[in-house]
Design an enzyme around this catalytic site. Structure first.
Site, PDB file in Angstrom:
ATOM      1  N   ASP A  46      -6.642  10.944  -1.722  1.00 53.95           N
ATOM      2  CA  ASP A  46      -6.095  10.314  -0.516  1.00 53.95           C
ATOM      3  C   ASP A  46      -6.354  11.196   0.703  1.00 53.95           C
ATOM      4  O   ASP A  46      -5.926  12.356   0.735  1.00 53.95           O
ATOM      5  CB  ASP A  46      -4.573  10.135  -0.728  1.00 53.95           C
ATOM      6  CG  ASP A  46      -3.859   9.469   0.442  1.00 53.95           C
ATOM      7  OD1 ASP A  46      -4.532   8.988   1.372  1.00 53.95           O
ATOM      8  OD2 ASP A  46      -2.607   9.424   0.402  1.00 53.95           O
TER       9      ASP A  46
ATOM     10  N   HIS B  24       3.682   6.226  -1.908  1.00 54.13           N
ATOM     11  CA  HIS B  24       3.423   7.663  -1.735  1.00 54.13           C
ATOM     12  C   HIS B  24       4.566   8.224  -0.900  1.00 54.13           C
ATOM     13  O   HIS B  24       4.635   7.997   0.301  1.00 54.13           O
ATOM     14  CB  HIS B  24       2.058   7.818  -1.042  1.00 54.13           C
ATOM     15  CG  HIS B  24       1.669   9.224  -0.754  1.00 54.13           C
ATOM     16  ND1 HIS B  24       0.599   9.543   0.040  1.00 54.13           N
ATOM     17  CD2 HIS B  24       2.202  10.413  -1.149  1.00 54.13           C
ATOM     18  CE1 HIS B  24       0.488  10.859   0.129  1.00 54.13           C
ATOM     19  NE2 HIS B  24       1.457  11.411  -0.575  1.00 54.13           N
TER      20      HIS B  24
ATOM     21  N   SER C 270      -4.529   1.928   2.202  1.00 54.31           N
ATOM     22  CA  SER C 270      -3.288   2.472   2.759  1.00 54.31           C
ATOM     23  C   SER C 270      -2.940   1.697   4.019  1.00 54.31           C
ATOM     24  O   SER C 270      -3.688   1.739   5.007  1.00 54.31           O
ATOM     25  CB  SER C 270      -3.471   3.949   3.100  1.00 54.31           C
ATOM     26  OG  SER C 270      -2.433   4.341   3.971  1.00 54.31           O
TER      27      SER C 270
ATOM     28  N   HIS D 162      -1.320   0.806  -1.119  1.00 49.45           N
ATOM     29  CA  HIS D 162      -0.783   2.162  -0.968  1.00 49.45           C
ATOM     30  C   HIS D 162       0.160   2.184   0.234  1.00 49.45           C
ATOM     31  O   HIS D 162      -0.229   1.862   1.355  1.00 49.45           O
ATOM     32  CB  HIS D 162      -1.954   3.123  -0.787  1.00 49.45           C
ATOM     33  CG  HIS D 162      -1.598   4.570  -0.733  1.00 49.45           C
ATOM     34  ND1 HIS D 162      -1.429   5.349  -1.852  1.00 49.45           N
ATOM     35  CD2 HIS D 162      -1.400   5.393   0.324  1.00 49.45           C
ATOM     36  CE1 HIS D 162      -1.143   6.591  -1.485  1.00 49.45           C
ATOM     37  NE2 HIS D 162      -1.102   6.655  -0.164  1.00 49.45           N
TER      38      HIS D 162
ATOM     39  N   MET E 213       6.206  10.851   1.015  1.00 50.33           N
ATOM     40  CA  MET E 213       6.073  12.136   1.727  1.00 50.33           C
ATOM     41  C   MET E 213       7.443  12.459   2.304  1.00 50.33           C
ATOM     42  O   MET E 213       7.690  12.379   3.516  1.00 50.33           O
ATOM     43  CB  MET E 213       4.992  12.009   2.805  1.00 50.33           C
ATOM     44  CG  MET E 213       3.600  12.041   2.209  1.00 50.33           C
ATOM     45  SD  MET E 213       2.335  11.430   3.313  1.00 50.33           S
ATOM     46  CE  MET E 213       2.493   9.688   3.018  1.00 50.33           C
TER      47      MET E 213
ATOM     48  N   MET F 230       7.113   8.314   5.055  1.00 51.33           N
ATOM     49  CA  MET F 230       7.200   9.671   5.652  1.00 51.33           C
ATOM     50  C   MET F 230       8.558   9.857   6.296  1.00 51.33           C
ATOM     51  O   MET F 230       9.042   8.962   6.996  1.00 51.33           O
ATOM     52  CB  MET F 230       6.148   9.822   6.745  1.00 51.33           C
ATOM     53  CG  MET F 230       4.739   9.628   6.271  1.00 51.33           C
ATOM     54  SD  MET F 230       3.611   9.840   7.651  1.00 51.33           S
ATOM     55  CE  MET F 230       2.070   9.364   6.893  1.00 51.33           C
TER      56      MET F 230
ATOM     57  N   MET G 243      -4.411  15.363  -2.599  1.00 50.14           N
ATOM     58  CA  MET G 243      -4.512  15.117  -1.152  1.00 50.14           C
ATOM     59  C   MET G 243      -5.762  15.817  -0.622  1.00 50.14           C
ATOM     60  O   MET G 243      -5.950  17.009  -0.853  1.00 50.14           O
ATOM     61  CB  MET G 243      -3.283  15.663  -0.420  1.00 50.14           C
ATOM     62  CG  MET G 243      -2.008  14.872  -0.602  1.00 50.14           C
ATOM     63  SD  MET G 243      -2.106  13.113  -0.179  1.00 50.14           S
ATOM     64  CE  MET G 243      -2.579  13.163   1.551  1.00 50.14           C
TER      65      MET G 243
ATOM     66  N   ASP H 250       2.703   4.453   2.471  1.00 53.09           N
ATOM     67  CA  ASP H 250       3.001   5.846   2.815  1.00 53.09           C
ATOM     68  C   ASP H 250       4.362   5.960   3.481  1.00 53.09           C
ATOM     69  O   ASP H 250       4.520   5.611   4.650  1.00 53.09           O
ATOM     70  CB  ASP H 250       1.939   6.366   3.785  1.00 53.09           C
ATOM     71  CG  ASP H 250       0.591   6.582   3.109  1.00 53.09           C
ATOM     72  OD1 ASP H 250       0.535   7.404   2.178  1.00 53.09           O
ATOM     73  OD2 ASP H 250      -0.373   5.912   3.503  1.00 53.09           O
TER      74      ASP H 250
END
Ligand code: DX5
Ligand code: ZN
Length: 223
Positions: free
Chosen positions: A175, A66, A8, A33, A68, A37, A137, A35
């Site tokens: 994760d 991913h 990540s 990965h 979020m 957000m 998660m 992320d």
């Protein structure tokens, strides 16, 4: 089963992201990965499409995004265009999860469903066949460097059981707080894709990737 490491980049040095991505790719990580957000679904804001797009030329590894983000269906096309191969959305963030999964597949990406620690696995009951991957998660999403929540192991086992009972070959990703110390336990519980941020990027990223890959080899040998 093939085990995959997904570093990540949230754990990386953002001032040299391109080099960090190249380093873990060369060392043998199969997924990167990413992320995303939005500051609403999770408390923090990370990065979005321009960053993903600028990293795309640095590696041909699978870009595992991913999301979020509240109602991620609004961004599927843009994330795909930025370079995503796999788009993972939170069940809690999608009013119409089934529709969002179809949008992802129509865009030509693999589709993942992420579950927060407190979300029971029974939300997967009907949509599991639509997903290429389930992400369990093992921390409350929003930040790197948090402590692994032990009951996630039980959830991984339950999802692996569901996948096997239905004759599917859905990937199971975990994760949050993943380290070389708990990796073996997570693979044995039924996860086959491990996400690691701090455990890869803090220190020597190439050496850290090789440590995980060695654990994968030993685990396959024993299996
Ligand atoms: C947390 C993110 C994770 C995070 C993991 O919300 O989804 O991918 O980067 O970081 P570590 O491995 O440090 O827990
Ligand atoms: Zn993540």
């Amino acid at each position: 089963m093939a085990y995959i490491l997904a570093p990540s980049i949230l754990g990386a040095d953002f001032s040299r992201l391109g080099e960090e991505v190249e380093a873990v790719s060369e060392a043998g990580a199969e997924y990167i990965h990413l992320d995303v957000m939005d500051g609403t679904f999770v408390p923090s804001i990370s990065f979005g499409m321009p960053v993903i797009q600028s990293l795309r030329s640095r590696t041909d590894k699978v870009f595992d995004v991913h999301m979020m983000v509240e109602e991620p269906g609004r961004y599927i096309e843009d994330v795909k265009k930025a370079g995503a191969d796999l788009i993972c959305v939170h069940a809690e963030a999608c009013r119409h999860l089934d529709r969002t999964l179809h949008q992802i597949k129509e865009a030509g990406c693999m589709a993942g469903i992420a579950l927060n620690p407190a979300t029971p696995v029974n939300v997967l009951e009907y949509v599991l066949p639509e997903a290429d991957m389930v992400l369990i998660m093992s921390v409350n999403p929003g930040f790197g460097g948090q402590k692994f929540i032990p009951y996630a192991v039980e959830k991984i086992k339950k999802v692996r059981r569901m996948v096997l009972e239905r004759g599917l070959n859905t990937d199971i990703q975990v994760d949050g707080g993943v380290t070389p110390d708990n990796a073996d336990e997570l693979l044995r519980a039924g996860a086959n894709i491990l996400v690691a941020g701090s455990a890869v990027f803090h220190g020597d990223a190439r050496a850290n990737v090789r440590t995980f890959l060695e654990i994968f080899r030993n685990c396959s040998r024993k299996a």
